[in-house]
Design a protein around this motif. Structure first.
Motif, PDB file in Angstrom:
ATOM      1  N   GLU A  12      -0.573   2.323  -1.287  1.00  0.00           N
ATOM      2  CA  GLU A  12      -0.489   1.118  -0.446  1.00  0.00           C
ATOM      3  C   GLU A  12       0.954   0.809  -0.061  1.00  0.00           C
ATOM      4  O   GLU A  12       1.235   0.477   1.097  1.00  0.00           O
ATOM      5  CB  GLU A  12      -1.090  -0.078  -1.190  1.00  0.00           C
ATOM      6  N   SER A  13       1.855   0.941  -1.016  1.00  0.00           N
ATOM      7  CA  SER A  13       3.259   0.607  -0.785  1.00  0.00           C
ATOM      8  C   SER A  13       3.942   1.568   0.170  1.00  0.00           C
ATOM      9  O   SER A  13       4.892   1.209   0.851  1.00  0.00           O
ATOM     10  CB  SER A  13       4.021   0.580  -2.115  1.00  0.00           C
ATOM     11  N   SER A  14       3.446   2.797   0.194  1.00  0.00           N
ATOM     12  CA  SER A  14       4.043   3.802   1.079  1.00  0.00           C
ATOM     13  C   SER A  14       3.306   3.912   2.405  1.00  0.00           C
ATOM     14  O   SER A  14       3.564   4.827   3.190  1.00  0.00           O
ATOM     15  CB  SER A  14       4.054   5.180   0.387  1.00  0.00           C
ATOM     16  N   ASP A  15       2.381   2.986   2.648  1.00  0.00           N
ATOM     17  CA  ASP A  15       1.553   3.011   3.864  1.00  0.00           C
ATOM     18  C   ASP A  15       0.844   4.348   4.044  1.00  0.00           C
ATOM     19  O   ASP A  15       0.700   4.851   5.147  1.00  0.00           O
ATOM     20  CB  ASP A  15       2.390   2.685   5.109  1.00  0.00           C
ATOM     21  N   GLY A  16       0.440   4.946   2.908  1.00  0.00           N
ATOM     22  CA  GLY A  16      -0.320   6.189   2.950  1.00  0.00           C
ATOM     23  C   GLY A  16       0.508   7.448   3.065  1.00  0.00           C
ATOM     24  O   GLY A  16      -0.046   8.554   3.089  1.00  0.00           O
ATOM     25  N   ALA A  17       1.829   7.319   3.158  1.00  0.00           N
ATOM     26  CA  ALA A  17       2.674   8.516   3.248  1.00  0.00           C
ATOM     27  C   ALA A  17       2.564   9.356   1.986  1.00  0.00           C
ATOM     28  O   ALA A  17       2.729  10.576   2.014  1.00  0.00           O
ATOM     29  CB  ALA A  17       4.126   8.129   3.496  1.00  0.00           C
ATOM     30  N   LEU A  18       2.273   8.695   0.879  1.00  0.00           N
ATOM     31  CA  LEU A  18       2.069   9.357  -0.406  1.00  0.00           C
ATOM     32  C   LEU A  18       0.728   8.861  -0.933  1.00  0.00           C
ATOM     33  O   LEU A  18       0.559   7.665  -1.169  1.00  0.00           O
ATOM     34  CB  LEU A  18       3.210   8.979  -1.364  1.00  0.00           C
ATOM     35  N   THR A  19      -0.251   9.751  -1.066  1.00  0.00           N
ATOM     36  CA  THR A  19      -1.572   9.319  -1.495  1.00  0.00           C
ATOM     37  C   THR A  19      -1.603   9.089  -3.006  1.00  0.00           C
ATOM     38  O   THR A  19      -0.748   9.586  -3.745  1.00  0.00           O
ATOM     39  CB  THR A  19      -2.651  10.362  -1.133  1.00  0.00           C
ATOM     40  N   ALA A  20      -2.623   8.374  -3.432  1.00  0.00           N
ATOM     41  CA  ALA A  20      -2.795   8.113  -4.860  1.00  0.00           C
ATOM     42  C   ALA A  20      -2.955   9.427  -5.613  1.00  0.00           C
ATOM     43  O   ALA A  20      -2.386   9.610  -6.692  1.00  0.00           O
ATOM     44  CB  ALA A  20      -3.999   7.205  -5.091  1.00  0.00           C
ATOM     45  N   GLN A  21      -3.692  10.360  -5.050  1.00  0.00           N
ATOM     46  CA  GLN A  21      -3.886  11.663  -5.705  1.00  0.00           C
ATOM     47  C   GLN A  21      -2.571  12.434  -5.816  1.00  0.00           C
ATOM     48  O   GLN A  21      -2.304  13.059  -6.840  1.00  0.00           O
ATOM     49  CB  GLN A  21      -4.932  12.491  -4.958  1.00  0.00           C
ATOM     50  N   GLU A  22      -1.754  12.389  -4.776  1.00  0.00           N
ATOM     51  CA  GLU A  22      -0.446  13.040  -4.842  1.00  0.00           C
ATOM     52  C   GLU A  22       0.422  12.403  -5.917  1.00  0.00           C
ATOM     53  O   GLU A  22       1.116  13.102  -6.657  1.00  0.00           O
ATOM     54  CB  GLU A  22       0.261  12.966  -3.490  1.00  0.00           C
ATOM     55  N   ALA A  23       0.372  11.088  -6.008  1.00  0.00           N
ATOM     56  CA  ALA A  23       1.160  10.384  -7.017  1.00  0.00           C
ATOM     57  C   ALA A  23       0.692  10.750  -8.424  1.00  0.00           C
ATOM     58  O   ALA A  23       1.508  10.944  -9.326  1.00  0.00           O
ATOM     59  CB  ALA A  23       1.072   8.874  -6.792  1.00  0.00           C
ATOM     60  N   LEU A  24      -0.620  10.867  -8.611  1.00  0.00           N
ATOM     61  CA  LEU A  24      -1.164  11.219  -9.921  1.00  0.00           C
ATOM     62  C   LEU A  24      -0.809  12.641 -10.329  1.00  0.00           C
ATOM     63  O   LEU A  24      -0.587  12.918 -11.505  1.00  0.00           O
ATOM     64  CB  LEU A  24      -2.682  11.037  -9.947  1.00  0.00           C
TER      65      LEU A  24
END
Length: 78
Positions: A12-24
């Motif tokens: 949410e903070s990256s406006d989707g530039a980095l997805t939750a799955q990528e972050a995980l």
């Protein structure tokens, strides 16, 4: 559960530039994957609102934003 929620907040903070799955799945700092300084500030606001904590804005505190495992561990120990 905290880590997964943090990953959603990163997306949410990256406006989707980095997805939750990528972050995980990240094995490098989130900033290396595209979390910008604006995204970091939005993430700080989101963490403070959701978890009722103040994020330390020193270099050490900002480094936590790059690693969901460390950040989740810090939040779960509060």
């Amino acid at each position: 559960m905290i880590k997964e929620r943090l990953a959603e907040l990163v997306e949410e903070s990256s406006d989707g530039a980095l997805t939750a799955q990528e972050a995980l799945r990240a094995t490098v700092p989130l900033t290396a994957l595209g979390l910008t300084s604006v995204g970091q500030m939005r993430l700080i606001d989101a963490i403070e609102s959701e978890f009722g904590v103040e994020v330390d804005l020193t270099e050490d505190g900002l480094e936590l934003l790059d690693d969901l495992d460390l950040l989740a561990g810090r939040l779960s120990s509060r």
